[in-house]
Write an enzyme that holds these catalytic residues in place. Structure first.
Site, PDB file in Angstrom:
ATOM      1  N   CYS A   1      97.223  37.156  20.152  1.00 24.36           N
ATOM      2  CA  CYS A   1      97.736  37.202  21.528  1.00 24.36           C
ATOM      3  C   CYS A   1      98.016  35.816  22.107  1.00 24.36           C
ATOM      4  O   CYS A   1      98.771  35.689  23.068  1.00 24.36           O
ATOM      5  CB  CYS A   1      96.770  37.958  22.437  1.00 24.36           C
TER       6      CYS A   1
ATOM      7  N   HIS B   1      98.915  35.840  29.762  1.00 24.64           N
ATOM      8  CA  HIS B   1      98.925  36.919  28.767  1.00 24.64           C
ATOM      9  C   HIS B   1      98.455  38.188  29.470  1.00 24.64           C
ATOM     10  O   HIS B   1      97.514  38.166  30.263  1.00 24.64           O
ATOM     11  CB  HIS B   1      97.982  36.552  27.621  1.00 24.64           C
TER      12      HIS B   1
ATOM     13  N   ASN C   1      99.521  45.492  26.767  1.00 23.71           N
ATOM     14  CA  ASN C   1      99.282  44.225  26.069  1.00 23.71           C
ATOM     15  C   ASN C   1     100.211  44.157  24.853  1.00 23.71           C
ATOM     16  O   ASN C   1     100.015  44.881  23.880  1.00 23.71           O
ATOM     17  CB  ASN C   1      97.814  44.164  25.652  1.00 23.71           C
TER      18      ASN C   1
HETATM   19  O1  UT7 Z   1      94.740  40.471  24.094  1.00 24.82           O
HETATM   20  C1  UT7 Z   1      93.618  40.009  23.448  1.00 24.82           C
HETATM   21  C2  UT7 Z   1      92.489  39.925  24.340  1.00 24.82           C
HETATM   22  N1  UT7 Z   1      92.012  41.246  24.698  1.00 24.82           N
HETATM   23  C3  UT7 Z   1      91.419  41.414  25.857  1.00 24.82           C
HETATM   24  O2  UT7 Z   1      91.358  40.475  26.614  1.00 24.82           O
HETATM   25  C4  UT7 Z   1      90.782  42.736  26.143  1.00 24.82           C
HETATM   26  C5  UT7 Z   1      89.461  42.481  26.808  1.00 24.82           C
HETATM   27  N2  UT7 Z   1      88.705  43.693  27.103  1.00 24.82           N
HETATM   28  C6  UT7 Z   1      89.081  44.572  28.048  1.00 24.82           C
HETATM   29  O3  UT7 Z   1      90.133  44.471  28.635  1.00 24.82           O
HETATM   30  C7  UT7 Z   1      88.079  45.655  28.414  1.00 24.82           C
HETATM   31  O4  UT7 Z   1      86.844  45.355  27.847  1.00 24.82           O
HETATM   32  C8  UT7 Z   1      88.515  47.086  27.956  1.00 24.82           C
HETATM   33  C9  UT7 Z   1      89.690  47.551  28.797  1.00 24.82           C
HETATM   34  C10 UT7 Z   1      88.895  47.062  26.488  1.00 24.82           C
HETATM   35  C11 UT7 Z   1      87.381  48.077  28.152  1.00 24.82           C
HETATM   36  O5  UT7 Z   1      86.927  48.051  29.495  1.00 24.82           O
HETATM   37  P1  UT7 Z   1      85.365  47.917  29.824  1.00 24.82           P
HETATM   38  O6  UT7 Z   1      85.251  48.017  31.271  1.00 24.82           O
HETATM   39  O7  UT7 Z   1      84.887  46.669  29.154  1.00 24.82           O
HETATM   40  O8  UT7 Z   1      84.762  49.217  29.166  1.00 24.82           O
HETATM   41  P2  UT7 Z   1      83.684  49.366  28.002  1.00 24.82           P
HETATM   42  O9  UT7 Z   1      84.284  48.985  26.692  1.00 24.82           O
HETATM   43  O10 UT7 Z   1      82.413  48.670  28.395  1.00 24.82           O
HETATM   44  O11 UT7 Z   1      83.471  50.909  28.033  1.00 24.82           O
HETATM   45  C12 UT7 Z   1      82.974  51.583  29.194  1.00 24.82           C
HETATM   46  C13 UT7 Z   1      83.004  53.086  28.947  1.00 24.82           C
HETATM   47  C14 UT7 Z   1      82.398  53.514  27.623  1.00 24.82           C
HETATM   48  O12 UT7 Z   1      81.703  54.719  27.836  1.00 24.82           O
HETATM   49  P3  UT7 Z   1      80.101  54.726  27.989  1.00 24.82           P
HETATM   50  O13 UT7 Z   1      79.591  54.136  26.691  1.00 24.82           O
HETATM   51  O14 UT7 Z   1      79.800  53.862  29.193  1.00 24.82           O
HETATM   52  O15 UT7 Z   1      79.780  56.169  28.150  1.00 24.82           O
HETATM   53  C15 UT7 Z   1      83.586  53.789  26.764  1.00 24.82           C
HETATM   54  O16 UT7 Z   1      83.320  54.746  25.755  1.00 24.82           O
HETATM   55  O17 UT7 Z   1      84.360  53.557  28.936  1.00 24.82           O
HETATM   56  C16 UT7 Z   1      84.580  54.345  27.757  1.00 24.82           C
HETATM   57  N3  UT7 Z   1      85.958  54.213  27.346  1.00 24.82           N
HETATM   58  C17 UT7 Z   1      86.935  55.041  27.759  1.00 24.82           C
HETATM   59  N4  UT7 Z   1      86.923  56.102  28.569  1.00 24.82           N
HETATM   60  C18 UT7 Z   1      88.091  56.717  28.801  1.00 24.82           C
HETATM   61  C19 UT7 Z   1      86.501  53.267  26.546  1.00 24.82           C
HETATM   62  N5  UT7 Z   1      87.818  53.485  26.416  1.00 24.82           N
HETATM   63  C20 UT7 Z   1      88.115  54.576  27.152  1.00 24.82           C
HETATM   64  C21 UT7 Z   1      89.301  55.257  27.433  1.00 24.82           C
HETATM   65  N6  UT7 Z   1      89.245  56.336  28.254  1.00 24.82           N
HETATM   66  N7  UT7 Z   1      90.490  54.888  26.921  1.00 24.82           N
END
Ligand code: UT7
Length: 323
Positions: A114, A250, A280
């Site tokens: 990225c 980005h 993204n």
């Molecule tokens: O481009 C390269 C660089 N990439 C980035 O900068 C991405 C950086 N990361 C992010 O943008 C975020 O971490 C994400 C968008 C990927 C995830 O958001 P988050 O607020 O960090 O969520 P999380 O991974 O901590 O997950 C929270 C909850 C989990 O459920 P539990 O374990 O709390 O029950 C996940 O299973 O959200 C759940 N979850 C979803 N729920 C519905 C994860 N993906 C989804 C989804 N729909 N698509």
């Protein structure tokens, strides 16, 4: 004679097919509400069957050449940032060079995921500053949809396909005036390689593999390292961040854009955001966003623009440019 690289043309291209959150939520256990609240993404573009990274790159390059008012014959360097090349080799840039009818200089791919466009811009800028090329096409192009595990809701909702390109031209400092690439900063910390990676490749698995990410860990690194890179690029350029007209980040997550703006005290109105419409697009996201800001009349010739990115590697960086 000191040389300076000027951005003299910008272009971008998106595949026609739009994949909405609603459509995704019929395929995996997710919802439009979750995706919008956690990322800001509403839709992404996805390449058609048979539509390749090179096809997107060629379209973006043709538009960048037209906007620069120059011909393929004027180009003597192509640096193409991609993590989704058409083939393992030769470089996608070689295919793009041939399709455009560029007959001079080198064409190669650059892999910084990225952050690829920032790394490619820094690389081309160095070639131009050393007088080793006169006019470069710097391209970010991706078909990330091909790397996704469509059963993994934590990643498949985030990414999209697209391409963006700029024409970079070497000018003497006197010709350039205040315009041009003022400073760049690029950084890799390979100790963090397993936070965001693809679990396949020619040497390790003899397969393409799928994208894997520890999202919340990457998120924490993103806000910290992106802010640091932006301040470093400004310091290297001797520019106060308050004098930057437009921030072109980005487009990984709207919450990252907001977090960085808050941390650095940046007015949200100066941050170009395309994340809602493009998702993204990895190396393509920065030039895509720059093209949007130029075409809709926000970013104009003479404006100070600060671009930044963070991606797999981890890699991160920033580039300060007066348009
Ligand atoms: O481009 C390269 C660089 N990439 C980035 O900068 C991405 C950086 N990361 C992010 O943008 C975020 O971490 C994400 C968008 C990927 C995830 O958001 P988050 O607020 O960090 O969520 P999380 O991974 O901590 O997950 C929270 C909850 C989990 O459920 P539990 O374990 O709390 O029950 C996940 O299973 O959200 C759940 N979850 C979803 N729920 C519905 C994860 N993906 C989804 C989804 N729909 N698509």
């Amino acid at each position: 004679m000191e040389l300076r690289s000027i951005i003299c043309g910008v272009g971008s291209h998106l595949p026609v097919r739009v994949l909405t959150n609603a459509e995704l939520s019929r395929k995996v256990d997710t919802s439009d509400e979750w995706i919008v609240a956690r990322t800001g993404i509403r839709q992404r573009h996805v390449a058609a069957e048979g539509e390749l990274t090179s096809d997107l790159a060629i379209q973006a390059a043709v538009k960048a050449l037209a906007s620069a008012g120059c011909a393929a014959a004027d180009i003597d360097l192509i640096v193409l940032a991609t993590a989704t090349p058409d083939l393992t080799f030769p470089a996608t840039a070689a295919r793009v060079q041939a399709a455009l009818g560029v007959t001079k200089g080198a064409a190669f791919d650059l892999q910084a995921v990225c952050s690829g466009f920032i790394f490619a811009l820094a690389t081309a800028d160095n070639f131009l500053a050393r007088g080793q090329a006169k006019r470069a096409l710097v391209i970010g192009a991706e078909t990330f949809s091909r790397l996704l595990d469509w059963e993994d809701r934590s990643t498949c909702v985030l990414f999209g396909d697209g391409a963006g390109a700029v024409v970079l031209e070497a000018r003497t400092k006197a010709e350039a005036g205040a315009r041009g690439v003022i400073s760049t900063f690029v950084r890799t910390d390979g100790k963090l390689h397993d936070l965001l990676y693809v679990d396949g490749g020619p040497s390790q698995t003899q397969s393409v593999g799928k994208l894997r990410m520890v999202g919340n860990a990457v998120f924490r690194h993103a806000v910290e390292h992106i802010s640091g890179a932006m301040l470093e690029a400004c310091a290297r350029g001797g520019v106060d961040i308050a004098d930057v007209d437009w921030f072109v980040p980005h487009q990984a997550n709207q919450r990252i854009l907001d977090g960085v703006a808050r941390k650095l005290g940046i007015d949200a109105g100066k941050v170009i955001s395309t994340v809602a419409l493009h998702g993204n697009t990895s190396a393509a996201s920065v030039p895509l966003a720059l093209d949007v800001a130029i075409r809709d009349g926000r970013a104009k010739k003479g404006d100070m623009v600060l671009m930044e990115a963070l991606g797999g590697g981890l890699t991160w960086g920033a580039a300060l440019v007066r348009l």
